[in-house]
Design an enzyme around this catalytic site. Structure first.
Site, mmCIF file in Angstrom:
data_model
loop_
_atom_site.group_PDB
_atom_site.id
_atom_site.type_symbol
_atom_site.label_atom_id
_atom_site.label_comp_id
_atom_site.label_asym_id
_atom_site.label_seq_id
_atom_site.Cartn_x
_atom_site.Cartn_y
_atom_site.Cartn_z
ATOM 1 N N VAL A 76 132.265 -91.734 43.777
ATOM 2 C CA VAL A 76 131.913 -92.769 44.758
ATOM 3 C C VAL A 76 131.089 -92.099 45.852
ATOM 4 C CG1 VAL A 76 134.006 -94.126 44.281
ATOM 5 C CG2 VAL A 76 134.054 -92.402 46.102
ATOM 6 N N ALA A 78 129.824 -90.266 49.098
ATOM 7 C CA ALA A 78 130.550 -89.403 50.042
ATOM 8 C C ALA A 78 130.790 -90.156 51.343
ATOM 9 C CB ALA A 78 129.734 -88.143 50.302
ATOM 10 N N SER A 130 126.283 -81.744 39.193
ATOM 11 C CA SER A 130 124.823 -81.792 39.293
ATOM 12 C C SER A 130 124.184 -82.110 37.951
ATOM 13 C CB SER A 130 124.279 -80.454 39.797
ATOM 14 O OG SER A 130 122.867 -80.530 39.842
ATOM 15 N N LYS A 184 128.225 -76.624 45.779
ATOM 16 C CA LYS A 184 127.289 -77.719 45.451
ATOM 17 C C LYS A 184 126.346 -77.975 46.629
ATOM 18 C CE LYS A 184 125.395 -81.100 43.149
ATOM 19 N NZ LYS A 184 124.890 -82.110 43.994
ATOM 20 N N HIS A 187 123.781 -75.340 46.432
ATOM 21 C CA HIS A 187 122.937 -75.697 45.276
ATOM 22 C C HIS A 187 121.857 -76.680 45.741
ATOM 23 C CE1 HIS A 187 121.863 -78.717 42.243
ATOM 24 N NE2 HIS A 187 121.970 -77.771 41.326
ATOM 25 N N ASN A 188 122.261 -77.678 46.490
ATOM 26 C CA ASN A 188 121.294 -78.680 46.941
ATOM 27 C C ASN A 188 120.307 -78.108 47.961
ATOM 28 O OD1 ASN A 188 122.827 -80.353 45.326
ATOM 29 N ND2 ASN A 188 122.767 -82.060 46.747
ATOM 30 N N GLU A 191 117.875 -76.462 45.966
ATOM 31 C CA GLU A 191 117.091 -77.558 45.347
ATOM 32 C C GLU A 191 115.989 -78.033 46.315
ATOM 33 O OE1 GLU A 191 119.552 -80.838 43.639
ATOM 34 O OE2 GLU A 191 118.448 -82.139 44.987
ATOM 35 N N ARG A 291 110.703 -82.444 55.200
ATOM 36 C CA ARG A 291 111.080 -83.849 54.930
ATOM 37 C C ARG A 291 111.056 -84.622 56.246
ATOM 38 N NH1 ARG A 291 115.225 -84.496 49.852
ATOM 39 N NH2 ARG A 291 114.480 -82.700 48.687
ATOM 40 N N HIS A 454 122.019 -58.920 80.055
ATOM 41 C CA HIS A 454 122.817 -59.125 78.835
ATOM 42 C C HIS A 454 123.133 -57.822 78.113
ATOM 43 C CE1 HIS A 454 122.732 -63.407 79.222
ATOM 44 N NE2 HIS A 454 121.400 -63.443 79.268
HETATM 45 C C1 6PG Z 1 122.158 -83.090 41.792
HETATM 46 C C2 6PG Z 1 121.419 -83.650 42.968
HETATM 47 C C3 6PG Z 1 122.106 -84.864 43.490
HETATM 48 C C4 6PG Z 1 121.231 -85.722 44.364
HETATM 49 C C5 6PG Z 1 120.727 -85.064 45.603
HETATM 50 C C6 6PG Z 1 119.604 -85.839 46.247
HETATM 51 O O1 6PG Z 1 122.524 -81.924 41.886
HETATM 52 O O2 6PG Z 1 122.317 -83.790 40.795
HETATM 53 O O3 6PG Z 1 121.341 -82.694 43.965
HETATM 54 O O4 6PG Z 1 123.292 -84.447 44.073
HETATM 55 O O5 6PG Z 1 120.156 -86.175 43.616
HETATM 56 O O6 6PG Z 1 121.791 -84.977 46.479
HETATM 57 O O7 6PG Z 1 119.527 -85.387 47.516
HETATM 58 P P1 6PG Z 1 118.530 -85.935 48.601
HETATM 59 O O8 6PG Z 1 118.615 -87.445 48.537
HETATM 60 O O9 6PG Z 1 119.061 -85.393 49.877
HETATM 61 O O10 6PG Z 1 117.184 -85.443 48.223
#
Ligand code: 6PG
Length: 470
Positions: A76, A78, A130, A184, A187-188, A191, A291, A454
């Site tokens: 669901v 987060a 992921s 995770k 990981h993101n 990403e 972004r 300092h």
């Molecule tokens: C994954 C992705 C997934 C999601 C991202 C998108 O590992 O499958 O990372 O968790 O697509 O969280 O993140 P944004 O919307 O922040 O780009």
């Protein structure tokens, strides 16, 4: 149906439905729950035999259908909804049951939930998943953290449904508490970094090489067959030639997509927490900033009109392509290095006891940042589990040494020609700073002592010093 099903899943959206079908494909019976009757119906229809896949809108029916200890995964969104699903389960479940949060929950929320549920003798896992919708259906990479003894109950199911790399499952018990969600999150963050890099190299090839979308497709396809092999390079090669269904016959779809990138927060959390830990991850930070800059479309458009831009000097295509491949490979390494450095530090700070080689191993397939490079990264940390940074692994010294030159040439060319290459620039700066014995931060120490007393340390004597500068 009482107590018959091996696995339960709450949240039958695309991810949930696909995950449950994947569980069923692998020989485990699964029961789903969602308040939306349409989703329950859709799963039952797609699931085929009722003894293998079933679902209900009633939480009581759902819980009663599961074998004990119950293994209940939540897919669901987060946030508060995770808490409310937990509350709705509590009156029905028993001591020893296991709840697994498969969403991108913030790690401190996972710690709070774990403590709360521990008082009730319920095992709680934060397990990052992921691979997107396709991964959930065919084999994701799964990053579980929680009680080690309870993991034995979910291990066979997770190992069966996960992606495989040379037959090895892309899932492993990572550590206690929120370690799974933390891994995770990073990981993101990685990403975000890799996505930024692949995007800016596309911009460079277009602007400095005059590449068409077809040529970009060919180039990224070729790269994906070499050392840059990765899910992100692969999908990028395909994106370049996607036709536009709306404006048939005109530009490709990519050229019609707005350049304002959205974000759900995991990249920002990675950067924020890296700052808290004091670990530099500038390749990830800049990806988050880009972004944010992308979202300022109106301001960017207005500012664009105020300045003259240099005429872009083109580079010979073959030469540019070679340098771009080397620079991208270099910056991919630097981005993984930063993320893994953060994980190693977080492991100490939060007592996760993470094994970096295991993490690299379960990222080799299934997840969004899967890449050929991860096999080499796994080896580097298997050889030395305490490697402080990938940059000092002997194998990586060679890889970096042979590619950094192109990163320098392209960063210089882009700067001169007004092409933003922020990910590559930050990666190069990080590399140059991390590999410098002497940085000019002695001056910062002097300034701090000058205006704020300092104090500073000296190179030639032990102790803390202060100077009356005036
Ligand atoms: C994954 C992705 C997934 C999601 C991202 C998108 O590992 O499958 O990372 O968790 O697509 O969280 O993140 P944004 O919307 O922040 O780009």
């Amino acid at each position: 149906m009482e107590g018959k099903y091996d696995f339960g899943l709450v949240g039958l959206g695309v991810m949930g439905r696909n995950f449950i079908l994947n569980v069923a494909d692998n020989g485990f019976s699964a029961f789903g729950h969602d308040l939306d009757a349409e989703k329950v119906k859709a799963l039952k229809e797609e699931g085929g035999h009722e003894a293998t896949v079933n679902a209900s809108t009633s939480i009581k029916t759902f819980v009663q259908a599961l074998k004990q200890p119950r293994k209940i995964m939540l897919l669901v969104p987060a946030g508060k909804i995770v808490d409310s699903v937990i509350e709705s389960l509590l009156p029905h479940i028993d001591r020893g049951d296991i709840i697994i949060d498969g969403g991108n929950s913030f790690f401190t929320d996972t710690d709070r939930r774990e403590e709360y549920l521990q008082e009730k003798a319920i095992n709680f896992f934060g397990a990052g998943v992921s691979g997107g919708a396709k991964g959930a259906r065919l084999g994701p990479s799964i990053m579980p953290g929680g009680s080690k003894s309870a993991y034995a109950h979910i291990k066979p199911i997770f190992e069966a449904v996960s992606a495989k790399y040379n037959g090895e499952p892309c899932v492993a018990y990572l550590g206690p508490k929120s370690s799974g969600n933390y891994v995770k999150m990073v990981h993101n963050g990685i990403e975000y970094g890799l996505m930024q890099l692949t995007s800016e190299i596309y911009d460079l090839l277009k602007k400095a090489g005059g590449y068409s979308n077809e040529e970009l497709h060919t180039t990224y396809t070729k790269w994906n067959e070499g050392r840059l092999q990765s899910f992100l390079v692969e999908i990028t090669s395909k994106i370049f030639i996607q036709k536009d269904d709306v404006n048939l016959g005109k530009l490709g779809l990519l050229d019609q997509i707005s350049d304002k990138a959205k974000q759900k927060g995991t990249g920002k959390w990675t950067s924020q927490n890296a700052m808290d830990l004091g670990i530099p991850v500038p390749s990830i930070d800049i990806a988050v900033s880009m972004r944010e800059i992308s979202a300022l479309k109106l301001e960017r458009t207005a500012a664009d009109k105020l300045y003259d831009k240099p005429e872009v000097e083109t580079i010979d295509k073959a030469e540019l392509e070679k340098m771009a491949e080397e620079a991208l490979y270099f910056a991919f390494i630097i981005t993984y290095a930063q993320g893994l450095h953060q994980l190693a530090d977080a492991s100490k700070e939060y007592k996760y006891n993470l094994d970096i080689a295991t993490i690299a191993k379960i990222w080799r397939e299934g997840c969004i940042i899967r890449a050929g490079l991860l096999a080499d990264i796994t080896e580097a940390f298997q050889e030395d589990a305490n490697l402080p940074n990938l940059l000092v692994s002997p194998n990586f010294v060679k890889k970096i040494q042979s590619t950094v030159g192109s990163a320098r040439t392209l960063v210089a060319h882009a700067a001169k020609n007004g092409i933003p290459l922020p990910g590559l620039t930050n990666s190069l700066t990080y590399f140059d700073a991390y590999t410098s014995t002497r940085l000019p931060l002695n001056l910062i120490q002097a300034q701090r002592d000058y205006f704020g007393s300092h104090t500073y340390e000296r190179l030639d004597q032990e102790g803390i010093f202060h100077t009356e500068w005036d």
